[in-house]
Design an enzyme around this catalytic site. Sequence first.
Site, PDB file in Angstrom:
ATOM      1  N   TYR A 122      -1.841  -0.419  10.893  1.00 55.64           N
ATOM      2  CA  TYR A 122      -1.937  -1.112   9.599  1.00 55.64           C
ATOM      3  C   TYR A 122      -0.733  -0.785   8.719  1.00 55.64           C
ATOM      4  CZ  TYR A 122      -3.263  -1.722   4.679  1.00 55.64           C
ATOM      5  OH  TYR A 122      -3.259  -2.047   3.341  1.00 55.64           O
ATOM      6  N   LYS A 139       2.382  -3.167   7.213  1.00 59.01           N
ATOM      7  CA  LYS A 139       2.674  -3.354   5.785  1.00 59.01           C
ATOM      8  C   LYS A 139       4.107  -2.875   5.475  1.00 59.01           C
ATOM      9  CE  LYS A 139       0.262  -4.653   2.913  1.00 59.01           C
ATOM     10  NZ  LYS A 139      -0.073  -6.029   2.412  1.00 59.01           N
ATOM     11  N   THR A 179       0.822  -1.209   0.000  1.00 57.74           N
ATOM     12  CA  THR A 179       0.000   0.000   0.000  1.00 57.74           C
ATOM     13  C   THR A 179       0.862   1.267   0.000  1.00 57.74           C
ATOM     14  OG1 THR A 179      -1.453   1.289   1.442  1.00 57.74           O
ATOM     15  CG2 THR A 179      -0.099  -0.320   2.527  1.00 57.74           C
ATOM     16  N   ASP A 180       0.279   2.368  -0.495  1.00 59.46           N
ATOM     17  CA  ASP A 180       0.984   3.662  -0.437  1.00 59.46           C
ATOM     18  C   ASP A 180       1.025   4.209   0.985  1.00 59.46           C
ATOM     19  OD1 ASP A 180      -1.711   4.302  -0.185  1.00 59.46           O
ATOM     20  OD2 ASP A 180      -1.691   5.923  -1.658  1.00 59.46           O
ATOM     21  N   GLU A 181       0.241   3.595   1.899  1.00 57.85           N
ATOM     22  CA  GLU A 181       0.170   4.132   3.263  1.00 57.85           C
ATOM     23  C   GLU A 181       1.502   3.975   4.007  1.00 57.85           C
ATOM     24  OE1 GLU A 181      -3.553   3.311   5.290  1.00 57.85           O
ATOM     25  OE2 GLU A 181      -4.578   3.037   3.372  1.00 57.85           O
TER      26      GLU A 181
HETATM   27  P1  NAD Z   1      -9.335  -7.662   2.095  1.00 59.79           P
HETATM   28  O1  NAD Z   1      -9.355  -7.413   3.569  1.00 59.79           O
HETATM   29  O2  NAD Z   1     -10.559  -7.444   1.299  1.00 59.79           O
HETATM   30  O3  NAD Z   1      -8.881  -9.178   1.817  1.00 59.79           O
HETATM   31  C1  NAD Z   1      -7.846  -9.810   2.540  1.00 59.79           C
HETATM   32  C2  NAD Z   1      -7.976 -11.306   2.308  1.00 59.79           C
HETATM   33  O4  NAD Z   1      -6.910 -11.948   3.053  1.00 59.79           O
HETATM   34  C3  NAD Z   1      -9.290 -11.901   2.826  1.00 59.79           C
HETATM   35  O5  NAD Z   1      -9.832 -12.773   1.852  1.00 59.79           O
HETATM   36  C4  NAD Z   1      -8.889 -12.673   4.077  1.00 59.79           C
HETATM   37  O6  NAD Z   1      -9.696 -13.806   4.326  1.00 59.79           O
HETATM   38  C5  NAD Z   1      -7.446 -13.069   3.738  1.00 59.79           C
HETATM   39  N1  NAD Z   1      -6.641 -13.304   4.956  1.00 59.79           N
HETATM   40  C6  NAD Z   1      -6.558 -12.489   6.048  1.00 59.79           C
HETATM   41  N2  NAD Z   1      -5.745 -13.047   6.969  1.00 59.79           N
HETATM   42  C7  NAD Z   1      -5.280 -14.215   6.435  1.00 59.79           C
HETATM   43  C8  NAD Z   1      -4.395 -15.216   6.899  1.00 59.79           C
HETATM   44  N3  NAD Z   1      -3.823 -15.143   8.116  1.00 59.79           N
HETATM   45  N4  NAD Z   1      -4.131 -16.270   6.088  1.00 59.79           N
HETATM   46  C9  NAD Z   1      -4.714 -16.369   4.863  1.00 59.79           C
HETATM   47  N5  NAD Z   1      -5.574 -15.447   4.382  1.00 59.79           N
HETATM   48  C10 NAD Z   1      -5.851 -14.381   5.155  1.00 59.79           C
HETATM   49  O7  NAD Z   1      -8.110  -6.809   1.562  1.00 59.79           O
HETATM   50  P2  NAD Z   1      -7.926  -6.071   0.157  1.00 59.79           P
HETATM   51  O8  NAD Z   1      -8.467  -4.715   0.258  1.00 59.79           O
HETATM   52  O9  NAD Z   1      -8.350  -6.972  -0.929  1.00 59.79           O
HETATM   53  O10 NAD Z   1      -6.325  -5.950   0.125  1.00 59.79           O
HETATM   54  C11 NAD Z   1      -5.518  -6.986  -0.409  1.00 59.79           C
HETATM   55  C12 NAD Z   1      -4.060  -6.590  -0.286  1.00 59.79           C
HETATM   56  O11 NAD Z   1      -3.842  -5.383  -1.006  1.00 59.79           O
HETATM   57  C13 NAD Z   1      -3.633  -6.330   1.156  1.00 59.79           C
HETATM   58  O12 NAD Z   1      -2.334  -6.848   1.314  1.00 59.79           O
HETATM   59  C14 NAD Z   1      -3.638  -4.814   1.264  1.00 59.79           C
HETATM   60  O13 NAD Z   1      -2.690  -4.382   2.206  1.00 59.79           O
HETATM   61  C15 NAD Z   1      -3.258  -4.416  -0.143  1.00 59.79           C
HETATM   62  N6  NAD Z   1      -3.784  -3.094  -0.583  1.00 59.79           N
HETATM   63  C16 NAD Z   1      -5.100  -2.781  -0.439  1.00 59.79           C
HETATM   64  C17 NAD Z   1      -5.578  -1.560  -0.913  1.00 59.79           C
HETATM   65  C18 NAD Z   1      -7.034  -1.190  -0.814  1.00 59.79           C
HETATM   66  O14 NAD Z   1      -7.402  -0.059  -1.155  1.00 59.79           O
HETATM   67  N7  NAD Z   1      -7.927  -2.080  -0.398  1.00 59.79           N
HETATM   68  C19 NAD Z   1      -4.692  -0.664  -1.513  1.00 59.79           C
HETATM   69  C20 NAD Z   1      -3.346  -1.021  -1.640  1.00 59.79           C
HETATM   70  C21 NAD Z   1      -2.900  -2.246  -1.185  1.00 59.79           C
HETATM   71  P1  TYD Z   2     -10.913   3.679   4.299  1.00 63.42           P
HETATM   72  O1  TYD Z   2     -11.861   3.231   3.235  1.00 63.42           O
HETATM   73  O2  TYD Z   2     -10.984   3.033   5.641  1.00 63.42           O
HETATM   74  O3  TYD Z   2      -9.447   3.553   3.679  1.00 63.42           O
HETATM   75  P2  TYD Z   2      -8.006   4.085   4.267  1.00 63.42           P
HETATM   76  O4  TYD Z   2      -8.165   4.478   5.671  1.00 63.42           O
HETATM   77  O5  TYD Z   2      -7.145   2.881   4.100  1.00 63.42           O
HETATM   78  O6  TYD Z   2      -7.618   5.223   3.381  1.00 63.42           O
HETATM   79  O7  TYD Z   2     -11.107   5.226   4.503  1.00 63.42           O
HETATM   80  C1  TYD Z   2     -10.954   6.145   3.444  1.00 63.42           C
HETATM   81  C2  TYD Z   2     -11.085   7.548   4.011  1.00 63.42           C
HETATM   82  O8  TYD Z   2     -12.431   7.743   4.461  1.00 63.42           O
HETATM   83  C3  TYD Z   2     -10.204   7.797   5.230  1.00 63.42           C
HETATM   84  O9  TYD Z   2      -9.749   9.144   5.183  1.00 63.42           O
HETATM   85  C4  TYD Z   2     -11.147   7.602   6.408  1.00 63.42           C
HETATM   86  C5  TYD Z   2     -12.482   8.068   5.865  1.00 63.42           C
HETATM   87  N1  TYD Z   2     -13.682   7.389   6.414  1.00 63.42           N
HETATM   88  C6  TYD Z   2     -14.767   8.153   6.857  1.00 63.42           C
HETATM   89  O10 TYD Z   2     -14.751   9.388   6.835  1.00 63.42           O
HETATM   90  N2  TYD Z   2     -15.871   7.489   7.327  1.00 63.42           N
HETATM   91  C7  TYD Z   2     -15.947   6.132   7.378  1.00 63.42           C
HETATM   92  O11 TYD Z   2     -16.980   5.585   7.854  1.00 63.42           O
HETATM   93  C8  TYD Z   2     -14.829   5.363   6.893  1.00 63.42           C
HETATM   94  C9  TYD Z   2     -14.854   3.859   6.938  1.00 63.42           C
HETATM   95  C10 TYD Z   2     -13.722   6.041   6.419  1.00 63.42           C
END
Ligand code: NAD
Ligand code: TYD
Length: 349
Positions: free
Chosen positions: A154, A158, A129-131
């Site tokens: 989080y 990462k 992630t960019d975070e």
């Molecule tokens: P998500 O929470 O939707 O999915 C995570 C998956 O991992 C789930 O299916 C869960 O069952 C599985 N999981 C969790 N713990 C586990 C374990 N101990 N063993 C096996 N499986 C396990 O997450 P996402 O949003 O799809 O993100 C996927 C990846 O991409 C993550 O690594 C996240 O850090 C990264 N990412 C997410 C975003 C975003 O915007 N969602 C952006 C950049 C990077």
């Molecule tokens: P989120 O979807 O949790 O992603 P991330 O924290 O990884 O960026 O949140 C996106 C943005 O929205 C973040 O600035 C937090 C804000 N947010 C709200 O204002 N209300 C909400 O109920 C949630 C879940 C997030």
Amino acid sequence: MDDLLITGGAGFIGSHVVRKFIKSGKYNIINLDKLTYAGNLENLRDVENESYYTFVKGDICDIDFLQNLFSAHDFKGVIHLAAESHVDRSITNPMEFIQTNVVGTVNLLNAAKKSWEGKSDRRFYHVSTDEVYGSLGEKGFFLETTPYDPKSPYSASKASSDHFVRAYGNTYGLPYVISNCSNNYGPNHFPEKLIPLMIHNIRNKKPLPVYGKGENIRDWLYVEDHARAIELIFEKGKNKETYNIGGFNEWKNIDLVELLCDIMDEKLGNNQGTSRELITFVKDRAGHDMRYAIDATKIKKELGWEPSLQFKEGLQKTVDWYFDNEEWLNDVTSGDYLKYYDENYKNRQ
Ligand code: NAD
Ligand code: TYD
């Protein structure tokens, strides 16, 4: 056909990645997922009977399980997405994030290292992630060279797993690649994250909790564009490189929520402005990062990747998907979800 391990394939992004790789027809896909609250096999219902696809339920924290899996398969590559991914949950329960995101990732690295001894044509791909770069002020972008400065449990977990991947590359010669992506949105997104939560609440006429003043900025990317970038990086990215992925698409949270309200009012046949009345400013997230913005020049220049969807088009598609998939929504919002949401909302009053 080579075996390819994808972890976290039942989650939001993972399900799109699994589908993309199944469609490429190049690998025998093994999808390893623990099926936590965020993992849902409904996300892959349309491809579950495809040849060259197997789902395996398991935990990356279980070393014996991983050893057996890597003994049974000679994986050509690992695309590692399994993680705990919700910042708010990391604030209330950081240990789970350390277990899965840090310890689980190192377990996987150990399994790959052991299995790949003497083989160089392998690849460990960490999806990150960019975070990890922290929070930006009003100007500037995250580059691949931006120093790590994670600020939430989080992002710290990462960042730690990214460091371990690079350390295994440097120390043991493990071939790897890492990508750091901005916020994703689209189908299969679990409705505790901002966009699907707002869609769900607008539809059910529930309050729309905007943290703080809603001035925080995120850079949004349609999930299928991310999955396409992941396939490209896995196939064509350079060993030991990092690629930033983002949409050059920054939105203040409040502007985004208002736009969603307007799109939903049209969809629901409401008078414009109806859903905006549900917006409720609530207590801010602790340590809330102000702004994320990715400079995705490197991946464009080196691999020719660009986002394909305009944001409004992507949001419209997303809203349509949630309306067409009510059963999915009812399924994932049963159980733990409602309890979590209600508690989170109550604590923010
Ligand atoms: P998500 O929470 O939707 O999915 C995570 C998956 O991992 C789930 O299916 C869960 O069952 C599985 N999981 C969790 N713990 C586990 C374990 N101990 N063993 C096996 N499986 C396990 O997450 P996402 O949003 O799809 O993100 C996927 C990846 O991409 C993550 O690594 C996240 O850090 C990264 N990412 C997410 C975003 C975003 O915007 N969602 C952006 C950049 C990077
Ligand atoms: P989120 O979807 O949790 O992603 P991330 O924290 O990884 O960026 O949140 C996106 C943005 O929205 C973040 O600035 C937090 C804000 N947010 C709200 O204002 N209300 C909400 O109920 C949630 C879940 C997030």
